[in-house]
Design a protein around this motif. Structure first.
Motif, PDB file in Angstrom:
ATOM      1  N   GLY A  69       0.795  -1.219   0.000  1.00  0.00           N
ATOM      2  CA  GLY A  69       0.000   0.000   0.000  1.00  0.00           C
ATOM      3  C   GLY A  69       0.826   1.267   0.000  1.00  0.00           C
ATOM      4  N   LEU A  70       2.142   1.137  -0.159  1.00  0.00           N
ATOM      5  CA  LEU A  70       3.041   2.295  -0.070  1.00  0.00           C
ATOM      6  C   LEU A  70       2.818   3.242  -1.245  1.00  0.00           C
ATOM      7  N   HIS A  71       2.684   4.498  -0.938  1.00  0.00           N
ATOM      8  CA  HIS A  71       2.597   5.528  -1.970  1.00  0.00           C
ATOM      9  C   HIS A  71       3.989   6.096  -2.203  1.00  0.00           C
ATOM     10  N   VAL A  72       4.236   6.584  -3.414  1.00  0.00           N
ATOM     11  CA  VAL A  72       5.565   7.085  -3.723  1.00  0.00           C
ATOM     12  C   VAL A  72       5.974   8.225  -2.787  1.00  0.00           C
ATOM     13  N   SER A  73       5.014   8.964  -2.267  1.00  0.00           N
ATOM     14  CA  SER A  73       5.334  10.048  -1.331  1.00  0.00           C
ATOM     15  C   SER A  73       5.787   9.532   0.028  1.00  0.00           C
ATOM     16  N   ASP A  74       5.567   8.231   0.287  1.00  0.00           N
ATOM     17  CA  ASP A  74       5.980   7.622   1.557  1.00  0.00           C
ATOM     18  C   ASP A  74       7.334   6.939   1.469  1.00  0.00           C
ATOM     19  N   ILE A  75       8.042   7.142   0.368  1.00  0.00           N
ATOM     20  CA  ILE A  75       9.254   6.367   0.126  1.00  0.00           C
ATOM     21  C   ILE A  75      10.317   6.616   1.190  1.00  0.00           C
ATOM     22  N   ARG A  76      10.304   7.774   1.831  1.00  0.00           N
ATOM     23  CA  ARG A  76      11.322   8.078   2.831  1.00  0.00           C
ATOM     24  C   ARG A  76      11.193   7.191   4.067  1.00  0.00           C
ATOM     25  N   ASN A  77      10.102   6.414   4.191  1.00  0.00           N
ATOM     26  CA  ASN A  77       9.957   5.478   5.293  1.00  0.00           C
ATOM     27  C   ASN A  77      10.763   4.204   5.074  1.00  0.00           C
ATOM     28  N   LEU A  78      11.312   4.046   3.867  1.00  0.00           N
ATOM     29  CA  LEU A  78      12.126   2.879   3.559  1.00  0.00           C
ATOM     30  C   LEU A  78      13.598   3.161   3.885  1.00  0.00           C
TER      31      LEU A  78
END
Length: 475
Positions: A69-78
């Motif tokens: 369910g990851l959105h590209v705007s959430d990538i910094r959580n990786l």
């Protein structure tokens, strides 16, 4: 062509050609690009988690539901992937066995353990489609009866294959010749350049300078005795000042044509408006503070300056997730008139190659651009840094150029520029720095171009020793 014999590759080629054609014509909205990147990111995350031993462990703490369910705007959580990760993981970084690739490359290993960089057909088609789409307008300005030279290494390296394939896509003949090879050498390379004649050349800035130097030593004039109309320069740091000097030496249009690496493949490519532009259909880009790892906000001019982090948005042999390139960049959103509606990118040097000069921290790109701004017609250059008894840093620029030519006004302006921008005194001398300046693409700009006498241990670093070893073999 090959893809017609492989239905999957043929379909991918046709799909990407259509996508890049629409994107290049400005038919994608920001929302459509975001949706595209989000879908590709989810696919790649599922792929590497299933197939890469490194990423299976690296992403172990994140649930399947979260990744799906990851959105590209959430990538910094990786988590980040680093060069050290690549060197330590080696083949565990791969998402496919080498036998599933079409070719095997690796990093040079001049300053550390080589890392494997195999490419599948899909890897190559994704990356070469970017170059074909972005280069077509540049080459079209010079007609359709061109012979393009490629002067780069071919053993375990992508240079010859990549540019050869792109030129074939664009309908141009290719001559691959590596002057440092004992089979070719500089004399034969210059002969081939004149004989065919070669009208365009892919090479590093250092190679373009070295070829010009060898031509002059042979009694030839690079502008008069050769037919080069187009120089596509890549592989090492190059400021606008150096690019314009190389173009003037050869009487050719010069481009900084590619920002890429063996590890991460194509990250930005030249366009007809004279800029490098990113490829957001196949990569996601972040600009972070190299110290904190946090995202960098645009400055008042809309420029983000920091370390580039990239995520590949296609499956293949070795997709990378949030890969810290170690390179400082300036990224600026595309404005009206952009040849491709994608942000412009200026790679300005490695984070660790920055120099402190009298309280100013300056990157290699800006220092080179400043010192060479006033000079044209030199065949090579090197920078020396010293410190006087009062603790003041001093710069010296050595130019391989005719000392009898009238340089007085140019030197005076360069000295004034350096004093004004860096509070640092500059002196200019003439001489041949030798072959070490040709090692930039193999080692680093700093090891090739800068002699820092302030630090007695600088010459014993791994990069400095590697540059000296390569230079000794080339002498």
């Amino acid at each position: 062509m090959f893809t017609q014999y492989d239905p999957e590759s043929a379909a991918l080629t046709d799909e990407l050609r259509g996508l890049f054609d629409e994107f290049g014509k400005g038919k994608w909205t920001a929302d459509e690009l975001e949706t595209h990147q989000t879908a590709k990111l989810r696919t790649v995350l599922a792929y590497v988690r299933a197939n890469s031993p490194f990423y299976r462990a690296k992403l172990n703490g994140i649930s399947d539901e979260t990744l799906a369910g990851l959105h590209v705007s959430d990538i910094r959580n990786l988590p980040f992937t680093t060069k050290a990760d690549l060197q330590q993981a080696q083949f565990d970084m791969l998402s496919l066995p080498v036998s599933d690739a079409w070719t095997f490359y690796e990093t040079t290993g001049t300053t550390g353990k080589p890392t494997p960089c195999p490419r599948t057909n899909g890897d190559t088609i994704h990356n070469n489609t970017v170059l074909t789409a972005y280069y077509q307008d540049i080459f079209a300005q010079h007609g359709n009866r061109q012979v393009i030279g490629i002067s780069g290494p071919t053993e375990l390296h992508a240079t010859g294959d990549t540019f050869g394939d792109v030129c074939r896509n664009l309908g141009h003949a290719v001559a691959k010749m590596w002057p440092h090879s004992p089979v070719i050498g500089f004399d034969r390379a210059l002969e081939v350049l004149r004989l065919l004649p070669v009208t365009g050349l892919f090479c590093t800035p250092g190679m373009a300078l070295r070829l010009a130097q060898k031509a002059v030593e042979a009694g030839l004039d690079p502008r008069r005795d050769f037919s080069l109309d187009l120089l596509m320069l890549t592989g090492e740091l190059m400021s606008p000042s150096l690019r314009d000097n190389i173009g003037a030496l050869w009487g050719a249009e010069a481009h900084n044509c590619l920002y890429a690496s063996q590890e991460a493949s194509v990250l930005a490519a030249a366009t007809s408006d004279g800029t490098l532009r990113i490829a957001p259909l196949i990569n996601h880009y972040e600009v972070i503070d190299p110290g904190t790892g946090e995202p960098v906000a645009p400055d008042p001019d809309g420029v983000r300056y920091g370390e580039l982090v990239v995520t590949n948005l296609y499956t293949g042999a070795k997709p990378l997730i949030r890969y810290r390139t170690g390179d400082l960049v300036r990224m600026t959103e595309a404005g009206p008139g952009a040849a491709v509606p994608a942000p412009a990118l200026e790679p300005v040097g490695r984070v660790r190659d920055r120099l402190g000069l009298n309280g100013h921290l300056v990157n290699g790109y800006d220092l080179e651009n400043l010192l060479l701004r006033r000079f044209r017609g030199y065949l090579d250059y090197q920078i020396t840094v010293t410190r006087d008894d009062a603790g003041t840093d001093l710069l010296s620029l050595t130019l391989n150029a005719d000392p009898d030519r009238h340089w007085g006004d140019d030197i005076e302006r360069a000295v004034a520029d350096c004093r004004e921008e860096l509070d640092t005194a500059l002196s200019v001398a003439f001489g041949d720095p030798g072959p070490i300046t040709s090692t930039g693409a193999m080692v680093s700009w700093k090891a090739a171009r800068v002699v820092d006498l302030r630090d007695p241990g600088a010459g014993t670093s791994v990069e400095s020793r590697s540059a000296e070893r390569i230079a000794g073999a080339r002498a």
